[in-house]
Design an enzyme around this catalytic site. Sequence first.
Site: not given
Length: 337
Positions: A193-195
Site C-alpha cells: 500500500f501507499c498514499t
Amino acid sequence: MIAPVDSSATLPETPKPFKVLALYRFAALPDCAALQPELARFCCARGIRGTFILAPEGINGTVAGTPEAIDALAAWFETDRLWAGRLAGAEAKYSWSDEMPFHRMKVRLKPEIVTLRAPQADPSRRVGTYVAPKDWNALIDRNDVLVIDTRNDYEVALGSFARAADPHTASFTEFKDYVAKLDPKKTPKVAMFCTGGIRCEKASAYMLEQGFPEVFHLQGGILKYLETVPEAESRFAGECFVFDERVSVTHGLQEGQAELCRACRTPMAPDALQDGICQTCHDTGNTARALERERQMQLARERGEAHLGDDAAARAAHNRQLKQARRAAARDTRPRP
C-alpha cells in the site's frame, strides 16, 4: 471517467471552500511536452494551484481550487480532444480543505511520474491484483501475507497499518534494494500500500518481474481507505502524510494534527515539536536555517520589499494556528471526570 471510485458517507457532508483533487494515470503521453503549457494555462486561468507531473508514462499530481474550478478540470481531462480519452479510468480522489493548501501552480516534465528507475516495471503492461478498501482488512489479517508499506520512512513514522513492514527507504528508488533482500519462495504472497496507489502500481509491477507469484495492492491507497472504511473498522493507526499544507489527513479525509518541523520539514506530531522545531534539529543545532529565513523575511519587510517566503510562511503560521485552535476546542468538549 475522472470521478471518485466509491463515494463515501465518511466524507464531510458540508463542502468546504476548496476542493482537492489527487489524480494519477499510467497512460501513453509521448506528447507530454506539448501538454504541459496547455495544462498550466487551464489551471492558472481558474485559480487552481498545486502540482502535476507529466511524463511519457502518464500523469500524477494533486491540485486544489474552488469546487467549480476542479469540476471543470475533471471535465476537461475527460472530454477535451487534447487528451483524446487517454485519462479515462484515472484514479481520482476528492477531498476538502478550509484553506488553499498550495502556494502556486506547477506543471513539471519528468522521465517518470513516480521515480523507480526500473524500466522493466511497466504498469501499463501488468500490475498486481487490486484489492478494494472494503476487502483490505481481511487480506492483511492473514498470516501468510507479507504486508509492505512502500512509502518513505518519514511517512511511515506518522501512521501506517498494523503489521506492515517498513522498508526504511528515504526515496522510492531504494525500494529495489529492499526487494532484493526478500525471497519469492519464502514470501510468495505480498500485499502493498501507499498514499494514493501510484507507487504500488510500479512496486507491484517490479515485484512481479522479480518473480513474486502473488502480489496485491490497495486500490486507491490509504486515502481511499480512509475515505471509505468506517473508523470503527479501520486497521490504520496514526495519520496519513500528504504533500500539501494540510500535512496530514485522518479518517474521512479530515485534516490531521501533524505539523512540519520549521528546520528540516519533517512531519511530526505537535507534541514532538518545540517552538516549531523537532528534537533532532534542536540537538544537532539545525535551527539556524529556520531562524535565518525568518530574519531575511523581517529585513525585507523593514525595507518595504516582498520576500519570496512571505506567503508560504504566513500560510504555514495560519495553518498552525488553526490546528492549535482545533486541538483546544477538542479538549474543551471532552467530558470531565
